[in-house]
Structures are given as C-alpha cells and as structure tokens.
Design an enzyme around this catalytic site. Structure first.
Site, mmCIF file in Angstrom:
data_model
loop_
_atom_site.group_PDB
_atom_site.id
_atom_site.type_symbol
_atom_site.label_atom_id
_atom_site.label_comp_id
_atom_site.label_asym_id
_atom_site.label_seq_id
_atom_site.Cartn_x
_atom_site.Cartn_y
_atom_site.Cartn_z
ATOM 1 N N SER A 142 -4.243 12.735 87.718
ATOM 2 C CA SER A 142 -5.016 11.746 86.971
ATOM 3 C C SER A 142 -5.149 12.241 85.542
ATOM 4 C CB SER A 142 -6.405 11.558 87.595
ATOM 5 O OG SER A 142 -7.245 10.793 86.744
ATOM 6 N N TYR B 100 -13.965 14.700 92.150
ATOM 7 C CA TYR B 100 -12.695 14.096 91.754
ATOM 8 C C TYR B 100 -12.005 14.883 90.639
ATOM 9 C CZ TYR B 100 -9.226 10.585 90.495
ATOM 10 O OH TYR B 100 -8.038 9.932 90.232
#
Length: 360
Positions: free
Chosen positions: A206, A218
């Site tokens: 990401s 995350y």
C-alpha cells in the site's frame, strides 16, 4: 578622439571600452560568460537526451511480454472481491490458468460463474496453517512439473483503524496475521513451485507502506510487506525469480466500505477506557467520524483497473518493475510527500485532524 576640459584631455566612452587593460562597463560583451552559458545549455541538453533515451529504453523493454502465457499458472489470494477478484477475471480473459483462492465458498462460486472453465478456485484462510498447507497441496497437484508461474499475495484486511491508544494487542494481531504473517506463510509454502517455474511473486502492499496516516495494524503490516519483499527479491534473483511490490492509493473496495469503517470506529470508542475518553473527548470522536466519512467518499477511486493493470504487467512482462504505484493520489501526492522532510510530511498529513480535549 578626446574632449578637452581646460588642460586635461578626457577620453570618450568608446575609447575607454576599446582601450586594452581597461575595466569593462556594465552590459559589455564578455566572451568567458557567454562560453559558460553555452556549456550549461549543452549540459542540460545532454541530460535531457540521456533521460529521454532512458525512458525510451524502459518503454521498449516494458512492452515485451512473456511467451506461452496460456500454459502458465497464477495463484491469487483474496479473490472474493476487490483487486483479487478483478485480476482473476482479467487474467482469465488473457488466457492464463488462474488459481483463485477465496475465503468463502460464496465468493468462489460467484467468481466461477463469471469466468471460463480454465479458472479454478480453492478455499484459503491465510491465517490458518492447515488451510495454507491444504491449498499448497492442491496447487502442487494442479501445476505438476510446470511449477507456479505467479503468486499474487492480495488477501488483506484493514480494520480496526483508530488512534493506537484506543486499541489492544489483539487488534494489531488481527490485522498482522492476515496482511503480513499470512502473506509470508503462503509465500514460503509455494516458493519451491515458483522457483521451479522461475516465475514471479507480486505482493500487494500500500502507499501506507511508505507513509503512516492512521493508527492500527494496517500501516505496520504494509511496512512489513515492503521489507519482506525487498529481502525476498534480493535472495531469489540468482534463481531467476522476480519479486514486485504493488503500492495502491485509496480505492473503493471492501476494505474502504464506509459503513463497516464507521461502525468499527464507534465500537472502539465505546470500548475505550474512561481515561482515554477524557483525554480525547467526545468532540474528537465526532470530528473523526465526520473526517473518515468524508475521506471514504471523496478520496477513494472506483477505477480498480489502475491497480489490476499494474498487477497484470508484473506477471506478463518480460521485464517487470520492482514497484508499481496504482492511483493518481499515490503517484502525485503520497510518493512525492514521502521524500519531503518529516516535519513537512507531518504537517500535511495532520493539518486537518481534530484536536484532543486535553491537547497542550
């Protein structure tokens, strides 16, 4: 010619300029300065030419595709929805033999209905060692001596997302088990098959593997994916295996579903201790709730092809890139921001954040 003033002769301006050894006046022609300017112009022209040749060569190399794609097997995790689902359908149209790993039987059935008979599905929970072992045995039986050409580690989760102080160790482990530990275990399990085919490993990270924007597991998991991918790429290079990293920006997928994210934030706030609630205040929660709602609506792109096209290129190009950035926000905002001084990045990322009740 001289103009006279009394007994003194004063030379004219033209004679001053033409006289040897005299100091030049402002605006006079200077051969040395002109030569320096020409050298600078030539230097920039050479640099532009070199950059042009570099990008032309890269464009030519990246257009070259791998042969016999119809004989190559690709395993994709997280195919129930989002990038994995679209990539599976995209590669199936391209003629590759797709092995789509889904978390649920419902997701697998829907994908089979939307694709050709070449595509096959398997149920895989990347947090379960037994599930990974069973899926690996199934993949080995499918590919046989050909080996596995491509592994796309796409399965991921994002929730819970909140200030770190609102969370527990279990909240972090929940995300890390899927995004990082599960990714590593799947990779190690099928790696012998990838090495046999001298194939590809593509890990979906990401843009938040470069910049941390919010608390929770995350961002740490994606930083871990970046580190694991870098070490794996260097280790597998002698075996002819290529490793690429996909760094998407914000996209409209199941992970950015507004309702799920807002409900998770509310649950975490209600669960927080009285000390945490007093420290942040109700106004902070209300503002964070509105801020998340606004960003999930405005910043998430619906064009998932910006990512899946990059993933397809990483699997089918003879010379794939080491890193791919999917989305205009990733390419023109987050990546440039990641190279700026930390103080600048901190200000840009937090300037719209609400202020806690007990802030200084």
């Amino acid at each position: 010619m001289f103009f006279t003033m009394g007994r003194f002769a004063v030379p004219s301006q033209s004679e001053v300029n033409s006289s040897p050894g005299t100091r030049r006046t402002r605006g006079s022609w200077n051969p040395r300065q002109e030569e320096t300017s020409l050298q600078l112009v030539r230097m920039w022209l050479y640099l532009a030419a070199l950059l042009g040749l570099y990008y032309l060569r890269r464009w030519y190399r990246e257009r070259q595709t791998v042969e016999n794609l119809q004989d190559k097997y690709v395993l994709i995790t997280g195919c129930d929805s989002g990038f994995g689902n679209l990539l599976a359908r995209q590669l199936d149209v391209r003629g590759l033999r797709v092995l789509a790993a889904c978390l649920t039987e419902k997701g697998a059935e829907q994908l089979r209905k939307a694709t050709s008979e070449r595509l096959q599905t398997v149920i895989l929970d990347v947090t379960s060692t037994d599930s990974i072992a069973a899926a690996t045995a199934w993949v080995k039986a499918q590919v046989g001596d050909r080996g596995l050409w491509g592994l796309v580690n796409n399965a991921g989760t994002v929730l819970p997302v909140a200030p770190n102080e609102w969370l527990t160790k279990a909240d972090f482990v929940k995300v890390l088990d899927v995004n990082l530990i599960g990714l590593i275990e799947v990779t190690l399990s099928v790696l012998p098959l990838v090495k046999r085919a001298r194939g590809r490993v593509v890990n979906v990270s990401s843009i938040l593997g470069r910049l941390v924007f919010y608390g929770g597991g995350y961002c740490p998991s994606k930083y871990g994916v970046e580190a694991f991918s870098d070490s794996l790429r260097r280790e597998l290079h002698p075996f002819g295996v290529k490793v690429s990293i996909m760094e998407p920006g914000y996209f409209r997928t199941a992970m950015t579903d507004m309702q799920r994210n807002l409900e998770s934030l509310e649950q975490l706030w209600h669960r927080a201790s009285p000390e945490v609630k007093a420290s942040y205040g109700q106004h902070y929660f209300n503002s964070s709730h509105r801020y998340m709602q606004k960003n999930l609506i405005e910043k998430c792109s619906p064009n998932l092809y910006l990512v899946t096209d990059c993933l397809e290129h990483a699997l089918t190009a003879r010379h794939p890139r080491t890193r791919y950035s999917g989305g205009w926000d990733a390419q023109f905002f987050f990546i440039p921001l990641s190279y700026l001084p930390t103080a600048v990045a901190d200000w840009v990322l937090t300037r719209d954040w609400p202020s806690p009740a007990q802030a200084m």
